[in-house]
Enzyme design. Structure first.
Site: not given
Length: 691
Positions: A339, A383, A418, A446, A448
């Site tokens: 990030e 990432n 996400h 990651e 979801d």
């Protein structure tokens, strides 16, 4: 993530519960041996703690400086527990649960709370302390805001990780006011997954992974994980604050436990993360308690700390499990930097403490240190979240291109994903295709999919129709990813089951529910014919090139909070809308506002649809915050705020709006505890309808 709190002075670890609690445990011995081991959906929970304080303290004792006694004011009976003489917020009342809690078992905790008459109000917390090898972890089960002298019923669920000793306790967030507790009931159930279903990994052509915490490798969760995944990502255990909480003190126990489990189950391990602006101890950026400066000496110190941290991790896992790339060492990849992109900065880079002291050079330094430490057998990834949005994609792509041009050893690019039901899948694919032009591997790191569309939605469990929509969204997401399988090193879902997601309750973003059973989301990947049907087919919207909502950073059920929000509805079976370009009658614009909140912040998406008859060559949107909110960061528009009035003016690339056209913009914001939605929007001075 577990909050770190001081260990209260005078707190004695308790290994044995009090007599009343022991009696309950003995009476229920048969239930614990039987129901807790049976299949999940055939069970009645077994009660492991009950305290009504009608005949004494029922095993409860003081925590820290507090004192405890019974009082004749009960929630439903004639007695309760009174906690007094509190000095610090963590002073309170506890009950030892070492002998009755079992790691990996899910517990429902119910109790009643209030303050004595005349005590005002306070925010109270129900928490658990777990001790492993002398190291304490403090985990908040729930926070109850604004407790007064009226009884409040509280319910929470909790799944403990490993522990040597454990206690359940009540404390407060800040005020050490006296408090009262009554009618405590804790019941536990060990869920058993259905292992006859097809493993997800069998239906995904690239390695399929799941991000986990230590609780997730225990009992039925461990069985579920072993059945469906080929690799794991430690959610928090390899982050800087977990590995090196104080300078020179390295704590690998929790991370090693997950690596050991992966070896036992023939799985790979994707490491996460060596460098991040969050979950990094403050000492990294201090010298003798003072903030580091940009002096050459302080820069050299921070670079050396970074190098030492990376080398210590690489050396530990090489010495413990053998050389990387050999059969005994399952670590095949690591997120080196996490990030670092901020699309609102001129150079596209986040203004973190790393950047403040070192400037942008720290990113290349971290990759070079990692290659030297890990060698060529570990893939080194960068990432980030929101990489699907065009304005974040651009600086992300530019950074990786520049690093590769400098010879920096970047092997892979991670996309967190996400997202929420309705996030544009074509927009995600555009990002994947953009990075396919570079000589790097890609990974979904990651994933979801929140079932919520905006902060106005709230439920204990999502409606069945929404879960079906979610299933079709997973179907379409994985169908797209399979088309690019050659580009991917792995696909990882951020969490095992819905009860332990880091998103707010009810988001239900994962493949399995809190009872470890499959959901429509699972069938979306494994067998879409079994998803089910919606009463009214939903549609896949056409999304403009600009982003609609911000996603969340890489935080686990304990991590840095950033939500996923959904501006629109996902696809159900193969239905596409017919959109007319002609304007509708009525106001000349329509606005859809979506928001997802966390403690004092939120991420909002705003879709503006032009319903006039002539194209706009530029636009300005204005609205008013009704609850003291502040815009902290925006995208796809120039954002300003004066008092409660917010103004968004088009960016250079999205100023033209044809009749019937839409633009998606968004922002991060802060709020004072509640976040009411704006109710009036105006486009170029014309009031819009609010969808």
């Amino acid at each position: 993530m577990p909050s770190v709190r001081p260990v209260p002075a005078g707190l004695r670890p308790a290994a044995v519960v009090a007599a009343a609690l022991v009696t309950v445990a003995l009476v229920l011995a048969g239930a614990l041996a039987g129901p807790l081991a049976a299949p999940a959906r055939a069970l009645s929970p077994a009660v492991v703690v009950t305290s009504d304080f009608e005949a004494g303290l029922d095993g409860w004792q003081a925590r820290g400086a507090a004192t405890v006694s019974t009082t004749a004011v009960g929630a439903r009976g004639t007695g309760s527990l009174l906690v007094q003489d509190r000095v610090d917020p963590w002073d309170g009342a506890l009950i030892p649960v070492t002998e009755v809690f079992e790691p990996g078992t899910t517990y429902t905790v119910g109790l009643w709370l209030r303050l004595p008459d005349g005590a005002g109000s306070a925010d109270l917390r129900v928490s658990v302390q777990r001790d492993v090898d002398g190291v304490a972890s403090y985990e908040t089960l729930t926070t109850v805001e604004g407790v007064t002298s009226q009884w409040r019923e509280v319910t929470a669920t909790y799944t403990p990780g490993p522990f040597d000793t454990a206690s359940l306790y009540v404390e407060s967030v800040s005020s050490p006011a006296d408090l009262m507790v009554d009618d405590v009931l804790v019941s536990g159930i060990r869920y058993t997954p259905d292992l006859s279903v097809t493993p997800v990994s069998d239906e995904v052509s690239v390695p399929f992974g799941i991000a986990v915490e230590p609780q997730d490798v225990l009992g039925g969760r461990g069985d579920l994980l072993a059945h469906h995944a080929e690799q794991i990502t430690p959610g928090n255990q390899m982050k800087p604050e977990s590995i090196q909480p104080t300078e020179g003190t390295f704590t690998f126990g929790a991370a090693d436990g997950l690596v050991d489990w992966a070896i036992e189950h023939d799985m790979r391990v994707y490491g996460h993360t060596l460098l991040w602006h969050q979950q990094t101890p403050a000492w990294f950026f201090q010298r003798d308690g003072a903030a580091l400066t940009t002096s050459s000496a302080d820069q050299a110190l921070l670079r050396e700390r970074l190098r030492t941290h990376i080398e210590a991790i690489a050396d530990h896992y090489r010495e413990t499990y053998g050389e990387y790339g050999t059969a005994g060492n399952p670590i095949f990849a690591f997120d080196v930097v996490n990030e670092v992109i901020d699309e609102n900065q001129s150079d596209g880079l986040r203004r973190s403490e790393w950047y403040r002291v070192l400037g942008p050079s720290y990113i290349a330094d971290a990759f070079r240190y990692a290659r030297a430490a890990f060698g060529p057998e570990v893939l080194l990834f960068i990432n980030d979240y929101n990489s699907e949005y065009p304005d974040k994609r651009a600086p992300y792509l530019r950074l990786v291109t520049d690093l590769l041009a400098q010879g920096v050893p970047v092997d892979g690019v991670g996309h967190q994903l996400h997202v929420e039901v309705g996030r544009s899948i074509p927009m995600i694919e555009d990002t994947i295709e953009a990075f396919e032009a570079l000589p790097v591997r890609q990974a979904v790191t990651e994933l979801d999919v929140s079932a919520y569309r905006d902060s106005g939605e709230q439920w204990t469990a999502p409606p069945a129709a929404r879960l079906i929509e979610q299933g079709y969204y997973y179907r379409d997401m994985f169908a797209m990813l399979e088309q690019h399988a050659r580009s991917f090193e792995s696909i990882t879902v951020w969490g095992l089951e819905d009860s332990r997601t880091w998103l707010r309750s009810g988001a239900a973003p994962l493949l399995f529910d809190g009872q470890l059973q499959v959901k429509p989301a699972y069938w979306g990947i494994v067998d879409p014919s079994r998803i089910g049907t919606t009463p009214t087919p939903t549609v896949t919207p056409t999304v403009s090139p600009s982003p609609s909502v911000s996603a969340s950073p890489s935080v686990s059920p304990s991590v840095s909070p950033s939500p996923s929000v959904s501006p629109s509805v996902s696809a159900s079976p193969s239905v596409s809308p017919s959109v007319s370009a002609s304007p509708t009658a009525g106001p000349a614009c329509r606005v859809t506002f979506t928001s997802n909140d966390w403690s004092t912040g939120f991420t909002a998406g705003v879709r503006v649809t032009h319903q006039g008859t002539t194209a706009l060559s530029g636009w300005t949107l204005r609205f008013t915050f009704p609850g003291g909110q502040q815009v902290t960061q925006g995208w796809s528009a120039t954002w300003t705020q004066s008092g409660s009035t917010v103004t968004a003016t088009n960016a250079a690339w999205n100023g033209r709006l044809a009749p019937g056209g839409s633009v998606d913009i968004g922002f991060n914001g802060s709020h004072p505890g509640t976040n009411p939605r704006p109710t009036s929007f105006a486009l170029n001075g014309v009031t819009c309808t609010l969808a």
